[in-house]
Design an enzyme around this catalytic site. Sequence first.
Site, PDB file in Angstrom:
ATOM      1  N   CYS A 153       0.802  -1.224   0.000  1.00  8.82           N
ATOM      2  CA  CYS A 153       0.000   0.000   0.000  1.00  8.82           C
ATOM      3  C   CYS A 153       0.838   1.279   0.000  1.00  8.82           C
ATOM      4  CB  CYS A 153      -0.938  -0.010   1.198  1.00  8.82           C
ATOM      5  SG  CYS A 153      -2.010  -1.462   1.252  1.00  8.82           S
ATOM      6  N   ASN A 175     -10.192  -0.779   0.096  1.00  7.13           N
ATOM      7  CA  ASN A 175      -8.731  -0.676   0.090  1.00  7.13           C
ATOM      8  C   ASN A 175      -8.200  -1.281  -1.202  1.00  7.13           C
ATOM      9  OD1 ASN A 175      -5.970  -1.043   0.437  1.00  7.13           O
ATOM     10  ND2 ASN A 175      -6.134  -1.689   2.562  1.00  7.13           N
ATOM     11  N   HIS A 225      -3.533   6.852   1.978  1.00 11.14           N
ATOM     12  CA  HIS A 225      -3.932   5.544   1.483  1.00 11.14           C
ATOM     13  C   HIS A 225      -5.298   5.205   2.063  1.00 11.14           C
ATOM     14  CE1 HIS A 225      -4.277   1.324   0.878  1.00 11.14           C
ATOM     15  NE2 HIS A 225      -3.968   1.014   2.131  1.00 11.14           N
TER      16      HIS A 225
END
Length: 401
Positions: A177, A357, A327
């Site tokens: 990520c 996500n 993020h």
Amino acid sequence: MANASGFFTPSVPRLRSKIQPSIGVSRSGFCFSAGISRRVVCSSAIEGAEKHVSPSESRMPKLVSKGCKLVGCGSAVPSLSVSNDDLSKIVDTSDEWISVRTGIRNRRVMSGKESLKKLAVEAARKALEMADFDPNDLDLILMCTSTPEDIFGSAPQIQRELGCRNSPLAYDITAACSGFVLGLISAASHIRGGGFRNVLVIGADGLSRFVDWTDRGTCILFGDAAGAVLVQACDAEEDGLLSFDLHSDGEGGRHLGAPINDNETDELLGSNGSALDFPPKKSSYSCIQMNGKEVFRFAVRCVPQSIESALEKAGLVSGNVDWLLLHQANQRIIDAVATRLDFPQEKVISNLANYGNTSAASIPLALDEAVRSGKVKPGHTIAAAGFGAGLTWGSAIIRWG
């Protein structure tokens, strides 16, 4: 080279002069010169030293005063949208349970003939179109992904699909990520230290392929997507990467990962590490394993510290920043970081509810939507931060356009 704090340690050539240049460190982490001329380079090559050079001339080291700017963005998502209600039919959960704990209501999942490569190419083409840029003029393609469709990497295939005739360098960056933030810093380093002019940075992941769809603790979180940004060389005065801060901590890797299945490796290896059978059995990776509480603690502690460090290097405070772009992992994390940094909610970019996500794709996907909606305008300053498996985390203070 640039270290994790964003500073540059140059290797300076000896000049045939008794005048000694003064080499310093800029707030963005790259060197500058003072005392004799701004035409000091961080290598043994001086611009103009050779009149006849190879076609790779554009990639020879340039002036250290060169900056880089973000000039185009694009994104792509799969067609299949999976809602919380859809998930409640396959695991013990509900829309309320998921949305309250994560802020997520929908996510996109690849299906049918969709592929990560196709999503990455679509996002890349949109970024190039926004910048009105010919893919044949690209010097470098960085594919930030932890889920390539080829174990040896996907970037060269992206290069082929874009139709780049000049064979620009293309390679993958694996940092989960945090991947896109690392991609931006890598692009800037190639431009400032390697003479590259046009770098395409893609963040793309297909985590749905590594999710245990019977585990409500993880399957509710992840989706698939791709996002891209074109980073271009510019004069130092137009520099769009103001500073950065990068870190990793392997000790925390046990809290989030998708390792090779232990039972398979145990069967393959003897006490001295040698193979018991030949040929080896086919290996496979486990589904995503995550300790949510530990990841949450890590994020709300380390991400604000990283952003504060990057702001200090840029000579800025949170009040100087137009947007906070994190993020998109969990709305509780986003809110906690914003609160600690004194960012009002109206200055926080979030599209987590619609996509979940998406790992390395989350920042460029959210950026693209914010730019195309008119929320982010040329000249706006953005504090961006990625964090995730590794553990890795990092932030960058950027100026759009």
